[in-house]
Design an enzyme around this catalytic site. Structure first.
Site, PDB file in Angstrom:
ATOM      1  N   CYS A  89       0.838  -1.200   0.000  1.00  0.00           N
ATOM      2  CA  CYS A  89       0.000   0.000   0.000  1.00  0.00           C
ATOM      3  C   CYS A  89       0.878   1.257   0.000  1.00  0.00           C
ATOM      4  O   CYS A  89       1.988   1.256   0.523  1.00  0.00           O
ATOM      5  CB  CYS A  89      -0.910   0.008   1.228  1.00  0.00           C
ATOM      6  SG  CYS A  89      -2.076   1.395   1.254  1.00  0.00           S
TER       7      CYS A  89
ATOM      8  N   ASP B 110       0.365   3.811   1.694  1.00  0.00           N
ATOM      9  CA  ASP B 110       0.303   4.401   3.025  1.00  0.00           C
ATOM     10  C   ASP B 110       1.701   4.756   3.547  1.00  0.00           C
ATOM     11  O   ASP B 110       2.598   3.909   3.541  1.00  0.00           O
ATOM     12  CB  ASP B 110      -0.378   3.394   3.974  1.00  0.00           C
ATOM     13  CG  ASP B 110      -0.740   4.027   5.308  1.00  0.00           C
ATOM     14  OD1 ASP B 110       0.179   4.546   5.981  1.00  0.00           O
ATOM     15  OD2 ASP B 110      -1.920   4.005   5.677  1.00  0.00           O
TER      16      ASP B 110
ATOM     17  N   ARG C 252       2.890   5.018   6.336  1.00  0.00           N
ATOM     18  CA  ARG C 252       3.370   4.315   7.539  1.00  0.00           C
ATOM     19  C   ARG C 252       3.920   2.933   7.228  1.00  0.00           C
ATOM     20  O   ARG C 252       4.514   2.283   8.078  1.00  0.00           O
ATOM     21  CB  ARG C 252       2.216   4.183   8.547  1.00  0.00           C
ATOM     22  CG  ARG C 252       1.651   5.508   9.008  1.00  0.00           C
ATOM     23  CD  ARG C 252       0.317   5.317   9.697  1.00  0.00           C
ATOM     24  NE  ARG C 252      -0.701   4.785   8.791  1.00  0.00           N
ATOM     25  CZ  ARG C 252      -1.949   4.502   9.143  1.00  0.00           C
ATOM     26  NH1 ARG C 252      -2.328   4.686  10.387  1.00  0.00           N
ATOM     27  NH2 ARG C 252      -2.806   4.021   8.263  1.00  0.00           N
TER      28      ARG C 252
ATOM     29  N   HIS D 155      -2.151  -3.990   5.044  1.00  0.00           N
ATOM     30  CA  HIS D 155      -1.897  -3.565   6.431  1.00  0.00           C
ATOM     31  C   HIS D 155      -3.212  -3.243   7.115  1.00  0.00           C
ATOM     32  O   HIS D 155      -4.152  -2.739   6.489  1.00  0.00           O
ATOM     33  CB  HIS D 155      -0.956  -2.354   6.467  1.00  0.00           C
ATOM     34  CG  HIS D 155      -1.554  -1.111   5.880  1.00  0.00           C
ATOM     35  ND1 HIS D 155      -2.072  -0.098   6.656  1.00  0.00           N
ATOM     36  CD2 HIS D 155      -1.731  -0.720   4.605  1.00  0.00           C
ATOM     37  CE1 HIS D 155      -2.530   0.860   5.877  1.00  0.00           C
ATOM     38  NE2 HIS D 155      -2.345   0.516   4.619  1.00  0.00           N
TER      39      HIS D 155
ATOM     40  N   CYS E 186      -6.103   0.098   7.078  1.00  0.00           N
ATOM     41  CA  CYS E 186      -5.844   0.649   5.751  1.00  0.00           C
ATOM     42  C   CYS E 186      -6.962   1.623   5.374  1.00  0.00           C
ATOM     43  O   CYS E 186      -8.130   1.237   5.291  1.00  0.00           O
ATOM     44  CB  CYS E 186      -5.754  -0.479   4.721  1.00  0.00           C
ATOM     45  SG  CYS E 186      -5.399   0.107   3.041  1.00  0.00           S
TER      46      CYS E 186
END
Ligand SMILES: [Zn+2]
Length: 217
Positions: free
Chosen positions: A41, A43, A45, A97, A100
């Site tokens: 992803c 993302d 993080r 994750h 999400c």
């Protein structure tokens, strides 16, 4: 964040690499030979290399919203075909994750513009597994299970491609479904039974014996 700090960080990073190995960048420029394709992803993080503890050159990386493998997405399909056929990776990983935002947004009753067709693929995952998901009462648990099932379905999408079918047959390449748990930092192998899935779906998605044919999607 001061954007100029990035260049300062870069100088420090170069120094730290050269301190250990004066030829580090010279060697890096000679080529790459990664054994893993990681599809994760976007993302901020979930940084691919950091969480796996790997160095530049070890993993070929593709990231998009909610780690999707969509057959008509030229981007992910180009990455996949190049990694499998040209780089000859032996492992393809889809890593989702928990928590999400993409997965959560997909289930909202909202018009998200260009994201609608992208995220609709996650609604399709929900539809396939709705009995199991509807039985989960806690909302976070439900979304996190959807994250896992989404990873599984994207792995199935990988297996639907000719490049992956060929590489599994020819060199026993492996497909893995993982989830990164943001709350603990743990990387979890979903241990998806691909032999069973493969058997189940190949009846429908078999793209040939690959003895003479060129590989397409
Ligand atoms: Zn995400």
């Amino acid at each position: 964040m001061d954007i100029n700090k990035v260049f300062e960080n870069n100088q420090n990073w170069i120094a730290s690499k050269l301190e250990i190995d004066p030829h580090y960048f010279e060697d890096l420029s000679k080529g790459q030979n990664p054994d893993i394709l990681y599809i994760g992803c976007s993302d901020s993080r979930v940084t691919a290399e950091d969480l796996m503890g790997v160095q530049p050159g070890e993993v070929f990386v593709h990231r998009n919203i909610a780690n999707m493998v969509i057959s008509i997405d030229l981007n992910v399909m180009s990455v996949l075909n190049y990694a499998v056929q040209n780089l000859g990776v032996n492992h393809v990983v889809v890593c989702g994750h928990y928590f999400c935002g993409g997965v959560k947004a997909a289930m909202k009753a909202a018009d998200l513009g260009i994201l609608n067709p992208w995220l609709r693929n996650i609604r399709d995952v929900y539809r396939i597994h709705r009995r199991e998901l509807n039985a989960i009462i806690d909302e976070n648990d439900k979304y996190n299970r959807l994250v896992e099932l989404n990873v599984q379905e994207q792995c199935v999408n990988l297996i639907k491609t000719a490049a992956v079918q060929k590489a599994i047959k020819e060199r026993d390449m492996k497909v893995h479904g993982w989830v990164f748990d943001i709350q603990t930092g743990k990387l979890i192998d979903l241990n998806i039974d691909f032999q069973a899935i493969l058997k189940d779906i190949m009846e429908i998605y078999n793209l040939g014996d690959f003895h003479h044919s060129e590989v397409n999607n």
